[in-house]
Write an enzyme that holds these catalytic residues in place. Structure first.
Site, short mmCIF file in Angstrom:
data_model
loop_
_atom_site.label_atom_id
_atom_site.label_comp_id
_atom_site.label_asym_id
_atom_site.label_seq_id
_atom_site.Cartn_x
_atom_site.Cartn_y
_atom_site.Cartn_z
N LYS A 15 0.93 -0.78 0.31
CA LYS A 15 0.05 0.54 0.30
C LYS A 15 1.11 1.10 0.25
O LYS A 15 0.30 2.31 0.38
CB LYS A 15 -0.97 0.30 1.17
CG LYS A 15 -1.92 -1.04 1.19
CD LYS A 15 -2.87 -0.77 1.86
CE LYS A 15 -4.46 -1.44 1.59
NZ LYS A 15 -5.45 -1.35 2.25
N SER A 16 2.20 0.61 0.21
CA SER A 16 2.86 2.18 0.20
C SER A 16 2.71 2.83 -1.42
O SER A 16 2.59 4.32 -1.09
CB SER A 16 4.47 2.37 -0.50
OG SER A 16 5.07 1.46 1.54
N THR A 59 11.64 -2.63 1.14
CA THR A 59 10.59 -3.54 1.81
C THR A 59 11.73 -4.97 1.64
O THR A 59 13.12 -5.31 1.35
CB THR A 59 10.12 -3.53 1.53
OG1 THR A 59 8.55 -3.91 2.85
CG2 THR A 59 9.01 -3.91 0.46
N LYS A 63 16.15 -5.07 2.99
CA LYS A 63 16.54 -3.82 4.07
C LYS A 63 18.01 -4.07 4.66
O LYS A 63 18.86 -2.69 4.43
CB LYS A 63 15.95 -4.20 5.11
CG LYS A 63 14.25 -3.28 5.12
CD LYS A 63 13.52 -3.06 5.66
CE LYS A 63 11.92 -3.62 5.16
NZ LYS A 63 11.21 -3.33 6.74
N ASN A 84 15.03 0.96 5.06
CA ASN A 84 14.16 1.53 4.21
C ASN A 84 13.72 2.49 3.50
O ASN A 84 12.45 2.62 2.92
CB ASN A 84 13.14 1.13 5.25
CG ASN A 84 12.20 1.78 6.09
OD1 ASN A 84 13.01 2.99 6.30
ND2 ASN A 84 11.00 1.92 5.82
N ASP A 99 11.31 2.49 9.77
CA ASP A 99 10.25 1.61 10.50
C ASP A 99 10.27 1.36 11.90
O ASP A 99 9.10 1.58 12.78
CB ASP A 99 10.99 0.39 10.42
CG ASP A 99 10.73 -0.26 8.68
OD1 ASP A 99 9.86 1.05 8.07
OD2 ASP A 99 11.50 -1.25 8.59
N GLY A 120 9.92 -12.96 18.42
CA GLY A 120 11.12 -13.08 17.29
C GLY A 120 12.07 -11.87 17.66
O GLY A 120 12.40 -10.39 18.20
N ALA A 121 12.73 -11.78 16.54
CA ALA A 121 14.41 -11.62 17.07
C ALA A 121 15.29 -11.23 15.09
O ALA A 121 16.11 -11.53 14.74
CB ALA A 121 15.48 -12.92 17.51
N GLY A 122 14.38 -11.27 14.34
CA GLY A 122 14.51 -10.90 13.11
C GLY A 122 14.45 -9.05 12.40
O GLY A 122 14.83 -8.83 13.48
P1 NDP Z 1 12.73 -11.55 9.87
O1 NDP Z 1 12.83 -13.00 8.73
O2 NDP Z 1 13.67 -10.67 9.58
O3 NDP Z 1 12.59 -12.13 11.07
C1 NDP Z 1 11.46 -13.46 10.96
C2 NDP Z 1 11.17 -13.71 12.31
O4 NDP Z 1 10.36 -14.77 13.14
C3 NDP Z 1 12.98 -14.71 13.37
O5 NDP Z 1 12.76 -14.51 14.35
C4 NDP Z 1 11.88 -15.50 13.37
O6 NDP Z 1 12.54 -16.65 14.00
C5 NDP Z 1 10.74 -15.63 13.54
N1 NDP Z 1 9.47 -16.82 12.92
C6 NDP Z 1 9.43 -17.02 11.77
N2 NDP Z 1 7.92 -17.69 11.21
C7 NDP Z 1 7.37 -18.22 12.29
C8 NDP Z 1 6.69 -18.94 13.33
N3 NDP Z 1 6.02 -19.63 12.39
N4 NDP Z 1 6.83 -18.71 14.80
C9 NDP Z 1 7.48 -18.57 15.57
N5 NDP Z 1 8.48 -17.63 14.87
C10 NDP Z 1 8.66 -17.42 13.48
O7 NDP Z 1 11.42 -10.91 9.09
P2 NDP Z 1 11.38 -9.10 9.69
O8 NDP Z 1 11.39 -8.97 10.84
O9 NDP Z 1 12.24 -8.52 8.40
O10 NDP Z 1 9.27 -9.19 9.15
C11 NDP Z 1 9.07 -9.47 10.00
C12 NDP Z 1 7.11 -9.49 10.54
O11 NDP Z 1 6.98 -8.26 10.13
C13 NDP Z 1 6.42 -9.69 9.13
O12 NDP Z 1 5.30 -10.15 9.52
C14 NDP Z 1 6.31 -8.62 8.36
O13 NDP Z 1 5.54 -8.05 7.07
C15 NDP Z 1 6.74 -7.58 9.18
N6 NDP Z 1 6.26 -6.16 9.16
C16 NDP Z 1 5.83 -5.16 9.29
C17 NDP Z 1 5.82 -3.78 9.07
C18 NDP Z 1 5.11 -2.85 9.38
O14 NDP Z 1 5.39 -1.11 8.65
N7 NDP Z 1 3.93 -2.52 9.86
C19 NDP Z 1 7.30 -3.12 8.65
C20 NDP Z 1 8.12 -4.58 8.51
C21 NDP Z 1 7.78 -5.63 8.70
P3 NDP Z 1 14.21 -17.45 13.02
O15 NDP Z 1 15.60 -16.44 14.10
O16 NDP Z 1 13.91 -19.13 14.49
O17 NDP Z 1 14.03 -18.01 12.36
#
Ligand code: NDP
Length: 265
Positions: A15-16, A59, A63, A84, A99, A120-122
């Protein structure tokens, strides 16, 4: 005409373009915002100049690469190590991360928040952690696996996997995992543990832009909930301020973007 785009994979449902073009139209600017699907993030730099862009958003999953390909990185993006938003200054690309601030703005209405539990730790967890630490929140991060927790330990944040975590009272739980994005999963398979975690919080936020199983569970336990729509809008507000060189009031951009976003929903 000034040109902007969103680089990512996928970008088709974003939607950006809607929120940025709504501001450009409202204020009569001869600016246009498009989508650019890109497989290899390292092509962003060449593509940026080839398309003669003035700015861009980046995105998933590019990033971190965007952070590498900029000539200069400014502000919290340096801590997050993810960019971003890119602005062209002459032949130089300057990188920002909106973000983090977008998330902070999206929870500004919440009252008396101090202790925050992040699931979560992404990359998104890193952006949120960095801005919350700067604003003196008390942060704990839990992830399903150990690997990505080290960079949070380096920030002096308490980290756990679900195996060694003990539930305690917090003010806010944030789901930053992708669980619930394209499936019906909760961020942890142990339903009872997540229920216990949520019962010990007042607020729950998911960064995904819809009501996920995590948010449905939280709502059923009487927590106040919020999905990721406002985070998306607020990160867009700040990016738009960079695109329009801070010439339009933040409140006006916010109003136009909210209207465009929710009229389309
Ligand atoms: P990353 O790939 O960097 O990290 C994903 C994280 O989720 C990791 O910690 C991973 O664990 C964990 N994970 C993935 N699947 C599962 C599961 N089924 N159960 C438990 N843990 C899980 O992703 P991002 O941080 O880039 O993005 C994460 C979410 O944030 C996405 O859904 C994205 O759409 C949303 N987002 C929203 C934004 C907004 O503006 N609202 C902006 C940016 C992102 P492990 O390390 O063990 O793999």
């Amino acid at each position: 005409m000034k040109l902007f785009t969103l680089f990512g994979n996928p970008v088709s449902h974003s939607k950006s373009p809607l929120i940025h073009n709504s501001v450009f139209n409202e204020f009569g600017l001869n600016y246009r915002y498009t989508r650019t699907h890109i497989e290899d993030g390292y092509q962003i730099r060449d593509k940026f100049f080839e398309l003669n862009l003035d700015g861009a958003n980046v995105t998933v999953p590019h990033k971190e690469i965007a952070y590498e390909i900029c000539d200069e990185v400014v502000g919290i993006a340096k801590k997050v190590k993810a960019v971003n938003t890119i602005i062209r200054r002459g032949s130089r690309l300057i990188g920002y991360n909106t973000d983090a601030q977008g998330f902070l703005d999206s929870i500004s209405m919440f009252e008396k928040i101090k202790k925050v539990l992040i699931l979560g730790a992404g990359g998104t967890a890193k952006a949120i952690t960095s801005i919350l630490l700067e604003n003196n929140f008390d942060i704990t991060v839990i992830n399903r696996s150990q690997g990505r927790l080290q960079s949070f330990e380096d920030l002096n944040v308490k980290t756990y996997t679900w195996d060694d975590f003990r539930v305690s009272k917090v003010d806010l739980v944030i789901n930053t995992t992708s669980a619930g994005l394209t499936d019906n999963k909760l961020p942890i398979l142990k339903y009872d543990t997540l229920t216990e975690v949520l019962k010990n919080s007042r607020y729950a936020v998911d960064v995904i832009y819809k009501t996920t199983p995590f948010l449905r569970l939280a709502e059923s336990l009487n927590l106040k909930i919020k999905d990721g729509s406002e985070m998306l809008i607020y990160q867009g507000v700040l990016a738009n301020q960079y695109f329009t060189d801070f010439k339009i009031h933040k409140e006006k951009i916010t109003e136009v973007m909210f209207k465009a976003f929710y009229l389309e929903s």
